[in-house]
Design a protein around this motif. Structure first.
Motif, PDB file in Angstrom:
ATOM      1  N   ARG A  18      30.385  51.327  23.727  1.00 60.90           N
ATOM      2  CA  ARG A  18      29.662  50.066  23.874  1.00 60.90           C
ATOM      3  C   ARG A  18      30.470  49.060  24.690  1.00 60.90           C
ATOM      4  O   ARG A  18      29.934  48.335  25.519  1.00 60.90           O
ATOM      5  CB  ARG A  18      29.333  49.481  22.501  1.00 60.90           C
ATOM      6  N   TYR A  19      31.771  49.006  24.431  1.00 64.17           N
ATOM      7  CA  TYR A  19      32.625  48.067  25.162  1.00 64.17           C
ATOM      8  C   TYR A  19      32.652  48.415  26.642  1.00 64.17           C
ATOM      9  O   TYR A  19      32.537  47.544  27.503  1.00 64.17           O
ATOM     10  CB  TYR A  19      34.034  48.087  24.579  1.00 64.17           C
ATOM     11  N   ARG A  20      32.779  49.747  26.934  1.00 63.66           N
ATOM     12  CA  ARG A  20      32.811  50.151  28.336  1.00 63.66           C
ATOM     13  C   ARG A  20      31.493  49.826  29.026  1.00 63.66           C
ATOM     14  O   ARG A  20      31.472  49.362  30.166  1.00 63.66           O
ATOM     15  CB  ARG A  20      33.102  51.656  28.430  1.00 63.66           C
ATOM     16  N   SER A  21      30.377  50.014  28.292  1.00 62.86           N
ATOM     17  CA  SER A  21      29.071  49.686  28.884  1.00 62.86           C
ATOM     18  C   SER A  21      28.954  48.188  29.158  1.00 62.86           C
ATOM     19  O   SER A  21      28.444  47.764  30.201  1.00 62.86           O
ATOM     20  CB  SER A  21      27.940  50.133  27.946  1.00 62.86           C
ATOM     21  N   SER A  26      28.849  43.991  33.199  1.00 64.82           N
ATOM     22  CA  SER A  26      29.129  42.558  33.204  1.00 64.82           C
ATOM     23  C   SER A  26      28.939  41.987  34.608  1.00 64.82           C
ATOM     24  O   SER A  26      29.358  42.596  35.600  1.00 64.82           O
ATOM     25  CB  SER A  26      30.569  42.296  32.736  1.00 64.82           C
ATOM     26  N   PRO A  27      28.310  40.807  34.741  1.00 61.86           N
ATOM     27  CA  PRO A  27      28.179  40.186  36.072  1.00 61.86           C
ATOM     28  C   PRO A  27      29.515  39.660  36.590  1.00 61.86           C
ATOM     29  O   PRO A  27      29.655  39.416  37.795  1.00 61.86           O
ATOM     30  CB  PRO A  27      27.186  39.043  35.832  1.00 61.86           C
ATOM     31  N   ASP A  28      30.476  39.478  35.690  1.00 61.27           N
ATOM     32  CA  ASP A  28      31.813  39.053  36.104  1.00 61.27           C
ATOM     33  C   ASP A  28      32.687  40.273  36.346  1.00 61.27           C
ATOM     34  O   ASP A  28      32.523  41.328  35.699  1.00 61.27           O
ATOM     35  CB  ASP A  28      32.466  38.171  35.033  1.00 61.27           C
ATOM     36  N   GLY A  29      33.617  40.107  37.275  1.00 65.17           N
ATOM     37  CA  GLY A  29      34.562  41.178  37.524  1.00 65.17           C
ATOM     38  C   GLY A  29      35.547  41.308  36.370  1.00 65.17           C
ATOM     39  O   GLY A  29      35.965  40.306  35.784  1.00 65.17           O
ATOM     40  N   ALA A  41      38.985  48.803  37.337  1.00 60.67           N
ATOM     41  CA  ALA A  41      38.159  47.731  37.911  1.00 60.67           C
ATOM     42  C   ALA A  41      36.700  48.078  37.673  1.00 60.67           C
ATOM     43  O   ALA A  41      36.277  49.200  37.995  1.00 60.67           O
ATOM     44  CB  ALA A  41      38.442  47.557  39.398  1.00 60.67           C
ATOM     45  N   ASN A  42      35.946  47.176  37.085  1.00 59.50           N
ATOM     46  CA  ASN A  42      34.532  47.452  36.837  1.00 59.50           C
ATOM     47  C   ASN A  42      33.724  47.304  38.124  1.00 59.50           C
ATOM     48  O   ASN A  42      34.230  46.801  39.151  1.00 59.50           O
ATOM     49  CB  ASN A  42      33.997  46.553  35.707  1.00 59.50           C
ATOM     50  N   PRO A  43      32.464  47.747  38.126  1.00 64.83           N
ATOM     51  CA  PRO A  43      31.653  47.682  39.355  1.00 64.83           C
ATOM     52  C   PRO A  43      31.568  46.271  39.944  1.00 64.83           C
ATOM     53  O   PRO A  43      31.587  46.108  41.171  1.00 64.83           O
ATOM     54  CB  PRO A  43      30.285  48.180  38.904  1.00 64.83           C
ATOM     55  N   VAL A 122      41.929  41.143  33.065  1.00 62.94           N
ATOM     56  CA  VAL A 122      41.579  39.879  33.726  1.00 62.94           C
ATOM     57  C   VAL A 122      40.063  39.816  33.934  1.00 62.94           C
ATOM     58  O   VAL A 122      39.473  40.762  34.490  1.00 62.94           O
ATOM     59  CB  VAL A 122      42.298  39.739  35.086  1.00 62.94           C
ATOM     60  N   VAL A 123      39.473  38.762  33.450  1.00 63.51           N
ATOM     61  CA  VAL A 123      38.050  38.496  33.698  1.00 63.51           C
ATOM     62  C   VAL A 123      37.965  37.561  34.897  1.00 63.51           C
ATOM     63  O   VAL A 123      38.606  36.491  34.917  1.00 63.51           O
ATOM     64  CB  VAL A 123      37.367  37.867  32.470  1.00 63.51           C
ATOM     65  N   VAL A 124      37.209  37.976  35.901  1.00 68.89           N
ATOM     66  CA  VAL A 124      37.162  37.259  37.184  1.00 68.89           C
ATOM     67  C   VAL A 124      35.738  36.747  37.421  1.00 68.89           C
ATOM     68  O   VAL A 124      34.789  37.544  37.475  1.00 68.89           O
ATOM     69  CB  VAL A 124      37.607  38.170  38.345  1.00 68.89           C
ATOM     70  N   HIS A 125      35.607  35.441  37.570  1.00 68.43           N
ATOM     71  CA  HIS A 125      34.289  34.818  37.800  1.00 68.43           C
ATOM     72  C   HIS A 125      34.204  34.307  39.236  1.00 68.43           C
ATOM     73  O   HIS A 125      35.051  33.530  39.697  1.00 68.43           O
ATOM     74  CB  HIS A 125      34.068  33.657  36.829  1.00 68.43           C
ATOM     75  N   ASP A 126      33.190  34.766  39.943  1.00 70.57           N
ATOM     76  CA  ASP A 126      32.975  34.380  41.336  1.00 70.57           C
ATOM     77  C   ASP A 126      32.545  32.914  41.414  1.00 70.57           C
ATOM     78  O   ASP A 126      31.565  32.504  40.788  1.00 70.57           O
ATOM     79  CB  ASP A 126      31.894  35.283  41.943  1.00 70.57           C
ATOM     80  N   LEU A 127      33.276  32.115  42.194  1.00 75.46           N
ATOM     81  CA  LEU A 127      32.965  30.681  42.337  1.00 75.46           C
ATOM     82  C   LEU A 127      32.160  30.381  43.595  1.00 75.46           C
ATOM     83  O   LEU A 127      31.947  29.209  43.933  1.00 75.46           O
ATOM     84  CB  LEU A 127      34.267  29.872  42.375  1.00 75.46           C
TER      85      LEU A 127
END
Length: 443
Positions: A18-21, A26-29, A41-43, A122-127
């Motif tokens: 579930r966590y991997r899914s 996730s829309p965030d990197g 690195a996620n999609p 690291v959770v990465v949010h596109d600005l």
């Protein structure tokens, strides 16, 4: 109990799946780096870095994807994470993409277990969208500020405490503060005196912007005067409203036009429409209007008597000496009439050499006779015009008004005119008048 233990690995695997899914969709990197190397690195992260496949990112030094000026602050943040589960504060940084471009992001790093080792997730949010929105807002604000600065209309924003937050150049010019910055000044501290429509000092509670701040009321087309520090008086038409009516802490914006010249020209037009251009006296329309108002009252008549004055032999002056001298005679006679009457009496020129006087209050009997004698004597004083000594005599007819008088203004004028003709010397009368009025007499 045994079954629970047997099911435990399955439950853990289900949670992990579930966590991997969740991470994969996730829309965030999301990126994980261990000992400085990217291990996951996620999609969404691959899309952020414009990677064609995971191998362009996985196994690469994490610093390859960080702008040089952002590397040291990033390393400093993760050095502070010494206990598993702790997270850094959100921080903005610039990433380098696989295609050579760059992208601004906000990141949060978490020290976490990764395959029995500690790593940084690291959770990465596109600005990008946020930056576009901010840039659009800045452009809109700059455009708005540019437009407001070019307006001929003054615009001032005032906070809830009554202090000026902004004032455009037109507002400073109208206030007489072109070289001074008004921002931060309380409106009560400005050396400006506001006046009501009658040019009397205005209570502060009447100020349009004060009313708006106190009640939320929108005020439109409020006309008031402004005495400036340089001594000039300007007349303004103002609008005032809350900048954001849905916000209880919203400042107010006040806009105003300088209508000084318009007001002066309108008053001049009104004056010209109601006054004789030669003598400056009230004209026929204004005198009859005032007479109509007096006849419309039932008690305490504001006008007691009406005097019709005609200059004897004035046509001879025009014919022998010319109209220029005749005009001078009329102007001097008008001045003498004004000086001989009280301030609340009304005198007007109703045409040619004819004047009409509305006497205020109760001016009867001997007082009226004395007043008429003074007027006749004043007009009879010799007039010197362009070397000519001119003697002017006048015939005066009188009609009295009384409570309940049902005559029209024109009828009163006619009765006074009849009385004036009866007062004329025989050699100046023309025709025979047979009408008489009980309310008229000649002098």
């Amino acid at each position: 109990m045994g079954n629970d233990r047997a099911n435990a690995p399955a439950n853990v695997e289900q949670l992990a799946q579930r966590y991997r899914s969740l991470v994969d969709y996730s829309p965030d990197g999301v990126v994980v780096h261990e000992r400085g190397t990217v291990v996951y690195a996620n999609p969404a992260m691959l899309r952020l870095l414009a990677a064609g496949n995971p191998d362009e990112v996985i196994g690469q030094p994490v610093t390859n994807f960080v702008e040089p000026h952002s590397v040291e602050p990033m390393l400093d943040r993760i050095r502070r994470l010494t206990i598993a589960g702790t997270a850094s504060d959100p921080s903005e940084m610039t990433l380098v993409r696989c295609d050579g471009g760059s992208i601004e992001v906000e990141t949060v790093s978490v020290l976490t277990a990764w395959h029995e080792h500690l790593a940084y997730q690291v959770v990465v949010h596109d600005l990008t969208q946020q930056r576009r929105a901010e840039a659009a807002q800045r452009r809109a604000e700059q455009f708005f500020a540019s437009v407001v600065s070019q307006l001929e209309e003054g615009v001032v924003v005032i906070d809830r405490e009554g202090r000026i937050e902004s004032a455009n150049p037109a507002a400073r010019r109208i206030f007489g503060y072109e070289a001074d910055d008004l921002v931060g000044t309380h409106i009560y501290d400005l050396p400006l005196c506001l006046l009501d429509a009658n040019a009397q000092p205005m209570p502060t509670s009447w100020y349009p912007v004060i009313r708006t701040l106190a009640t939320g009321e929108t005020v439109t087309r409020f006309v008031f005067g402004l005495d400036r520090p340089d001594g000039l008086r300007r007349w303004l038409s103002a609008n005032s409203r809350l900048l954001n009516p849905s916000d209880p802490d919203s400042p107010a914006v006040s806009s105003f036009n300088d209508i000084t010249e318009f007001r002066a020209s309108r008053r001049q037009l009104e004056y010209q429409a109601t006054h004789d251009p030669l003598t400056g006296l009230a004209n026929r329309a204004l005198v009859l209007s005032r007479l109509a108002a007096a006849l419309g009252t039932t008690e305490n008549l504001p006008v007691s008597s009406v005097l019709f004055i005609d200059l004897d032999g004035f046509k001879t002056i025009n014919d022998t000496l010319g109209h220029a001298i005749g005009d001078t005679v009329l102007q001097i006679v008008a001045q003498r009439l004004q000086r001989g009457l009280r301030s609340d009496d009304i005198v007007g020129r109703i045409g040619g050499d004819e004047f009409l006087v509305l006497l205020s209050g109760r001016t009867l009997g001997d007082d009226l006779d004395s007043l008429i004698a003074r007027l006749r004597q004043a007009m009879a004083e010799p007039i010197i015009a362009r070397g000519h000594r001119i003697q002017v005599d006048a015939s005066i007819g009188v009609t009295h008004l009384h409570a309940g008088d049902n005559r029209t203004p024109e009828a009163v004028l006619h009765d006074a005119d009849l009385a004036m003709y009866r007062a004329k010397p025989p050699n100046h009368q023309s025709g025979t008048l047979s009408r008489r009025s009980d309310s008229t007499h000649a002098s």
